[in-house]
Design a protein around this motif. Structure first.
Motif, PDB file in Angstrom:
ATOM      1  N   GLN A   3      40.948 138.159  72.733  1.00 32.30           N
ATOM      2  CA  GLN A   3      42.339 137.775  73.006  1.00 32.30           C
ATOM      3  C   GLN A   3      42.578 136.334  72.602  1.00 32.30           C
ATOM      4  O   GLN A   3      43.627 135.965  72.098  1.00 32.30           O
ATOM      5  CB  GLN A   3      42.633 137.973  74.478  1.00 32.30           C
ATOM      6  N   TYR A 178      38.688 141.352  83.913  1.00 29.76           N
ATOM      7  CA  TYR A 178      40.146 141.394  84.040  1.00 29.76           C
ATOM      8  C   TYR A 178      40.741 140.004  84.269  1.00 29.76           C
ATOM      9  O   TYR A 178      41.919 139.882  84.634  1.00 29.76           O
ATOM     10  CB  TYR A 178      40.543 142.315  85.197  1.00 29.76           C
ATOM     11  N   ASN A 181      43.848 139.333  82.066  1.00 29.55           N
ATOM     12  CA  ASN A 181      44.867 140.373  81.946  1.00 29.55           C
ATOM     13  C   ASN A 181      46.204 139.887  82.496  1.00 29.55           C
ATOM     14  O   ASN A 181      46.309 139.483  83.654  1.00 29.55           O
ATOM     15  CB  ASN A 181      44.425 141.637  82.687  1.00 29.55           C
ATOM     16  N   TYR A 183      48.955 141.561  83.102  1.00 27.61           N
ATOM     17  CA  TYR A 183      49.548 142.403  84.146  1.00 27.61           C
ATOM     18  C   TYR A 183      49.104 141.918  85.517  1.00 27.61           C
ATOM     19  O   TYR A 183      49.885 141.908  86.474  1.00 27.61           O
ATOM     20  CB  TYR A 183      49.151 143.867  83.954  1.00 27.61           C
ATOM     21  N   PHE A 194      42.901 145.670  90.186  1.00 25.67           N
ATOM     22  CA  PHE A 194      41.869 145.019  89.388  1.00 25.67           C
ATOM     23  C   PHE A 194      40.708 144.541  90.255  1.00 25.67           C
ATOM     24  O   PHE A 194      39.572 144.508  89.793  1.00 25.67           O
ATOM     25  CB  PHE A 194      42.465 143.846  88.602  1.00 25.67           C
ATOM     26  N   TYR A 273      51.524 140.474  75.570  1.00 22.50           N
ATOM     27  CA  TYR A 273      50.409 141.178  76.185  1.00 22.50           C
ATOM     28  C   TYR A 273      49.605 141.878  75.093  1.00 22.50           C
ATOM     29  O   TYR A 273      50.131 142.765  74.416  1.00 22.50           O
ATOM     30  CB  TYR A 273      50.913 142.241  77.173  1.00 22.50           C
ATOM     31  N   GLU A 276      44.579 145.188  74.749  1.00 23.48           N
ATOM     32  CA  GLU A 276      43.513 145.325  75.748  1.00 23.48           C
ATOM     33  C   GLU A 276      44.069 145.326  77.173  1.00 23.48           C
ATOM     34  O   GLU A 276      43.560 146.043  78.039  1.00 23.48           O
ATOM     35  CB  GLU A 276      42.490 144.189  75.602  1.00 23.48           C
ATOM     36  N   ASP A 277      45.102 144.526  77.410  1.00 23.49           N
ATOM     37  CA  ASP A 277      45.716 144.500  78.745  1.00 23.49           C
ATOM     38  C   ASP A 277      46.335 145.848  79.085  1.00 23.49           C
ATOM     39  O   ASP A 277      46.279 146.300  80.236  1.00 23.49           O
ATOM     40  CB  ASP A 277      46.780 143.408  78.814  1.00 23.49           C
ATOM     41  N   ASP A 280      43.539 148.367  79.863  1.00 21.78           N
ATOM     42  CA  ASP A 280      42.951 148.140  81.194  1.00 21.78           C
ATOM     43  C   ASP A 280      43.656 148.975  82.266  1.00 21.78           C
ATOM     44  O   ASP A 280      43.036 149.329  83.270  1.00 21.78           O
ATOM     45  CB  ASP A 280      43.052 146.658  81.572  1.00 21.78           C
TER      46      ASP A 280
END
Length: 527
Positions: A3, A178, A181, A183, A194, A273, A276-277, A280
């Motif tokens: 990322q 995470y 992330n 989110y 998470f 975002y 990958e987010d 997840d």
């Protein structure tokens, strides 16, 4: 590529430069054009000329009054209508703002039924449906989203019904997977989930040839629309099926909003975002699929668990396109959401729940509208929106106006969301008819058992016990109209009549494409 290795930017301009551009505002109390561009000069003169105190006071008073007027107007625009649309103008639409069309009059005092009927008649005369659209090449899609295509493979695990694959995990075994992330940063619910996933993450890593792998999955199916058409009720019932798993909450909005850095729709752009987010969000379901796959050592039958995603914006919301893609297609998006989904998972399935677009619009207004809602206020907003749409049609094609971000942002009610056939025809250019199940809320409300059986068959789900089926079909309806909104009563009869005329040509085409006259909505009770 991590990322941190991958960065996104706005097309053709730095973020700081973009934020300095003028804000597009609608001015209700002026007989001028439908739009006004308000620019605030940031550099004041260094010196005042040699004025007397009285003249200075008058100047300061004038500036103060102007500032108050600007704040009130901006407050109304930014907080008055929670329509789910961006309020920042497109960088491609400063030079050619939509004109009000030939039937211009003071929008804030529109009560003339005949005038509005003329506007609707003018719109109907310009309705044309394109038989096809130019599909983008795969290399163009990859060029626009290289990171997404580098993360998701072209092939998935054999023997698994849901699209899943193993991804090599190269992170530190003791680090938090995470941690970055987005989110989790903006959602308390995801932070809680998470935390649970974090505690069990390493237990689900697969060891192979001295490397670690994690299972990744995309959804098998999507509930893609439309807003205020019963998608929440369908989602809540499907969650009760033992072989169906969803994300923690109903609408991640990744394809339409989070992918572009849109978090709250009045705040402009944030960090985008990464894919990958989004992936997840399916880890919890992926763990269960992985567990079933491991237990099914005989491989005599494939694990039947499937993952769903239920963002009701997926079918229609392409409003971010003008900020990130080249405007080389005569005002129409060069890429649509479905183009990317098809490139990644051409066998995906989609469920669409629709309702009478007239009733949908009123429900949408009541749910997302600001304070001081009323049937009269709804009528005014419908009148304004119809004129804006008609004005666009004087310069652009119908499809261009449906996808025109400037017009969509300016309309005080979301007329365009009810133009179901325009979006459906675009989805059918890339996915086959058998991959899209179209339902009516009216049918679902009157016979839930029948519509749920349609959904189970469409998703190739196995039979249920009578107890589970009874629980799924007996549960009370979700996300019904709030008591305070019910007290406002129905829309005005003249508003319904105007909207009925507006949506009729679109409903007729929809019924023809689906070969089902119930989509004409000619005899419907209110929901």
């Amino acid at each position: 590529m991590t990322q941190m290795d991958y960065k996104y930017s706005l097309l053709g301009s730095t973020v700081e430069d973009y934020r300095k551009r003028p804000l597009l505002l609608q001015v209700d109390e002026t007989p001028m054009n439908l739009f006004a561009v308000l620019e605030v000069k940031r550099d004041l003169p260094r010196r005042w000329s040699n004025l007397g105190w009285f003249r200075k006071i008058r100047v300061y008073s004038f500036l103060f009054g102007l500032a108050v007027m600007f704040l009130i107007t901006a407050s109304y625009i930014l907080t008055g209508d929670k329509k789910g649309l961006l309020l920042t103008p497109s960088p491609y639409h400063f030079s050619s703002l939509v004109s009000p069309g030939p039937l211009t009059f003071n929008l804030s005092s529109v009560k003339d039924y005949i005038h509005i009927k003329m506007v609707v008649k003018s719109i109907a005369s310009k309705v044309e449906f394109q038989s096809s659209r130019q599909l983008p090449e795969l290399k163009a899609l990859v060029k626009s989203e290289p990171h997404m295509f580098s993360v998701i493979p072209r092939k998935f695990l054999p023997g698994v019904k849901n699209p899943c694959w193993y991804e090599e995990y190269t992170g530190n075994i003791t680090s938090d997977p995470y941690r970055t992330n987005l989110y989790g940063r903006y959602s308390r619910r995801f932070r809680t989930v998470f935390q649970h996933l974090r505690n069990t993450f390493h237990e689900h890593l697969l060891h192979h040839n001295r490397k670690l792998y994690r299972m990744r999955c995309l959804p098998y199916f999507y509930i893609i629309g439309q807003p205020k058409c019963g998608t929440t009720d369908l989602y809540d019932r499907l969650k009760l099926h033992p072989d169906v798993k969803f994300t923690t909450f109903k609408e991640p909005h990744w394809w339409t909003r989070k992918r572009f850095g849109i978090i709250r729709l009045s705040e402009g752009f944030h960090d985008r975002y990464p894919v990958e987010d989004y992936l997840d969000l399916f880890d919890q379901a992926a763990y269960q699929i992985q567990g079933n796959l491991t237990a099914n050592t005989s491989r005599s039958s494939q694990p039947d668990m499937i993952i769903g995603e239920a963002s009701a914006s997926t079918m229609w919301d392409n409003n971010a396109w003008v900020y990130f893609y080249d405007n080389t297609t005569k005002g129409e998006p060069p890429f649509l959401i479905q183009d990317f989904i098809h490139a990644l998972h051409p066998d995906a399935r989609f469920i669409v729940m629709l309702r009478d677009p007239v009733e949908r619009l009123y429900s949408d207004y009541l749910y997302f509208g600001s304070a001081n809602k009323s049937a009269e206020d709804f009528h005014e907003k419908v009148s304004e929106s119809l004129q804006l749409f008609e004005g666009c049609l004087t310069e652009f094609t119908m499809r261009s106006c449906v996808y025109n971000t400037t017009v969509n942002n300016a309309m005080p009610v979301r007329l365009q969301v009810g133009l179901y056939i325009v979006y459906l025809m675009d989805w059918l250019t890339i996915f086959s008819r058998k991959q899209i199940l179209v339902l009516r809320l009216e049918d679902h409300a009157s016979n839930r058992k029948y519509t749920m059986h349609q959904v189970f068959e469409f998703l190739n789900l196995g039979p249920l016990t009578k107890e589970i089926e009874s629980e799924i079909t007996r549960s009370p309806a979700s996300n019904t109209r709030r008591p305070a909104d019910k007290n406002l009563g129905p829309m005005l009869p003249i508003t319904k009549d105007i909207l009925r005329d507006f949506y009729t040509p679109f409903n007729e085409k929809l019924a023809k494409v689906l070969q089902n006259d119930s989509f004409l909505w000619e005899n419907n009770s209110k929901l």
